[in-house]
Design a protein around this motif. Structure first.
Motif, PDB file in Angstrom:
ATOM      1  N   LEU A   1       0.826  -1.212   0.000  1.00  0.00           N
ATOM      2  CA  LEU A   1       0.000   0.000   0.000  1.00  0.00           C
ATOM      3  C   LEU A   1       0.862   1.264   0.000  1.00  0.00           C
ATOM      4  CD1 LEU A   1      -2.999   0.585  -0.071  1.00  0.00           C
ATOM      5  CD2 LEU A   1      -2.981   0.750   2.396  1.00  0.00           C
ATOM      6  N   VAL A   2       1.989   1.227   0.686  1.00  0.00           N
ATOM      7  CA  VAL A   2       2.901   2.381   0.687  1.00  0.00           C
ATOM      8  C   VAL A   2       3.495   2.594  -0.705  1.00  0.00           C
ATOM      9  CG1 VAL A   2       5.119   3.223   1.560  1.00  0.00           C
ATOM     10  CG2 VAL A   2       3.443   2.298   3.139  1.00  0.00           C
TER      11      VAL A   2
ATOM     12  N   VAL B   1       2.946   5.954  -2.991  1.00  0.00           N
ATOM     13  CA  VAL B   1       4.027   6.785  -3.525  1.00  0.00           C
ATOM     14  C   VAL B   1       3.896   6.925  -5.046  1.00  0.00           C
ATOM     15  CG1 VAL B   1       6.533   6.886  -3.862  1.00  0.00           C
ATOM     16  CG2 VAL B   1       5.604   6.316  -1.630  1.00  0.00           C
ATOM     17  N   ILE B   2       3.566   5.839  -5.726  1.00  0.00           N
ATOM     18  CA  ILE B   2       3.389   5.898  -7.181  1.00  0.00           C
ATOM     19  C   ILE B   2       2.242   6.830  -7.540  1.00  0.00           C
ATOM     20  CG2 ILE B   2       2.702   4.541  -9.206  1.00  0.00           C
ATOM     21  CD1 ILE B   2       4.301   2.204  -7.979  1.00  0.00           C
ATOM     22  N   VAL B   3       1.134   6.733  -6.813  1.00  0.00           N
ATOM     23  CA  VAL B   3      -0.010   7.609  -7.077  1.00  0.00           C
ATOM     24  C   VAL B   3       0.350   9.063  -6.774  1.00  0.00           C
ATOM     25  CG1 VAL B   3      -2.360   8.170  -6.312  1.00  0.00           C
ATOM     26  CG2 VAL B   3      -1.748   5.822  -6.793  1.00  0.00           C
ATOM     27  N   CYS B   4       1.126   9.297  -5.726  1.00  0.00           N
ATOM     28  CA  CYS B   4       1.564  10.671  -5.401  1.00  0.00           C
ATOM     29  C   CYS B   4       2.372  11.271  -6.542  1.00  0.00           C
ATOM     30  CB  CYS B   4       2.398  10.681  -4.130  1.00  0.00           C
ATOM     31  SG  CYS B   4       1.490  10.384  -2.635  1.00  0.00           S
TER      32      CYS B   4
ATOM     33  N   PHE C   1      -5.493   8.399  -4.196  1.00  0.00           N
ATOM     34  CA  PHE C   1      -4.613   8.958  -3.165  1.00  0.00           C
ATOM     35  C   PHE C   1      -5.319   9.026  -1.815  1.00  0.00           C
ATOM     36  CE2 PHE C   1      -3.283  12.743  -0.809  1.00  0.00           C
ATOM     37  CZ  PHE C   1      -1.962  12.435  -0.565  1.00  0.00           C
ATOM     38  N   MET C   2      -6.557   9.510  -1.822  1.00  0.00           N
ATOM     39  CA  MET C   2      -7.305   9.614  -0.566  1.00  0.00           C
ATOM     40  C   MET C   2      -7.609   8.237   0.023  1.00  0.00           C
ATOM     41  SD  MET C   2      -9.968  12.663  -1.296  1.00  0.00           S
ATOM     42  CE  MET C   2      -9.511  13.894  -2.487  1.00  0.00           C
TER      43      MET C   2
ATOM     44  N   LEU D   1      -3.898   3.399   4.741  1.00  0.00           N
ATOM     45  CA  LEU D   1      -2.650   3.373   5.508  1.00  0.00           C
ATOM     46  C   LEU D   1      -2.877   3.800   6.954  1.00  0.00           C
ATOM     47  CD1 LEU D   1      -0.070   4.763   2.948  1.00  0.00           C
ATOM     48  CD2 LEU D   1      -0.024   2.532   4.054  1.00  0.00           C
ATOM     49  N   THR D   2      -3.731   4.781   7.159  1.00  0.00           N
ATOM     50  CA  THR D   2      -4.025   5.236   8.517  1.00  0.00           C
ATOM     51  C   THR D   2      -4.690   4.134   9.324  1.00  0.00           C
ATOM     52  OG1 THR D   2      -4.309   7.491   7.706  1.00  0.00           O
ATOM     53  CG2 THR D   2      -5.228   6.993   9.862  1.00  0.00           C
ATOM     54  N   ILE D   3      -5.655   3.457   8.720  1.00  0.00           N
ATOM     55  CA  ILE D   3      -6.351   2.374   9.424  1.00  0.00           C
ATOM     56  C   ILE D   3      -5.401   1.218   9.705  1.00  0.00           C
ATOM     57  CG2 ILE D   3      -8.143   0.621   9.154  1.00  0.00           C
ATOM     58  CD1 ILE D   3      -9.767   2.768   7.635  1.00  0.00           C
TER      59      ILE D   3
END
Length: 97
Positions: A5-6, A10-13, A63-64, A70-72
């Motif tokens: 997921l990270v 990063v790719i989406v960012c 991205f959202m 990632l937060t969860i």
């Protein structure tokens, strides 16, 4: 799963940054440089969204979603730890009378 997921995040960012920088701004012609609106009207008909606009929208949504995911995931793996749980407690100074 978190590492995957990270990497996706990063790719989406990077993709989102590139797509936003490629877009042409509103009033980006010569008249816009001098503050004029040119042939654009305030409430005129809006053209169909082009490919860059759709790519921006979908990459922002992804991205959202990856941010929330990632937060969860990070909150579940860390348990009930606090950010300040590893800092030593400071002694309080008694108030002067």
């Amino acid at each position: 799963m978190i590492i995957l997921l990270v990497i996706l995040h990063v790719i989406v960012c990077l993709f989102l940054i590139g797509v936003v920088l490629l877009q042409q701004g509103k009033s980006a012609d010569l008249a816009g440089a001098f503050g004029g609106q040119g042939s654009q009207t305030a409430f005129g008909p809006r053209g169909a969204a082009n490919l860059l606009t759709r790519l921006t929208t979908w990459s922002a949504i992804i991205f959202m979603l990856t941010s929330i995911g990632l937060t969860i995931m990070m909150s579940r793996t860390s348990g009930n730890r606090s950010v300040l749980s590893d800092t030593p407690s400071s002694q309080t100074i008694p108030a002067k009378k």
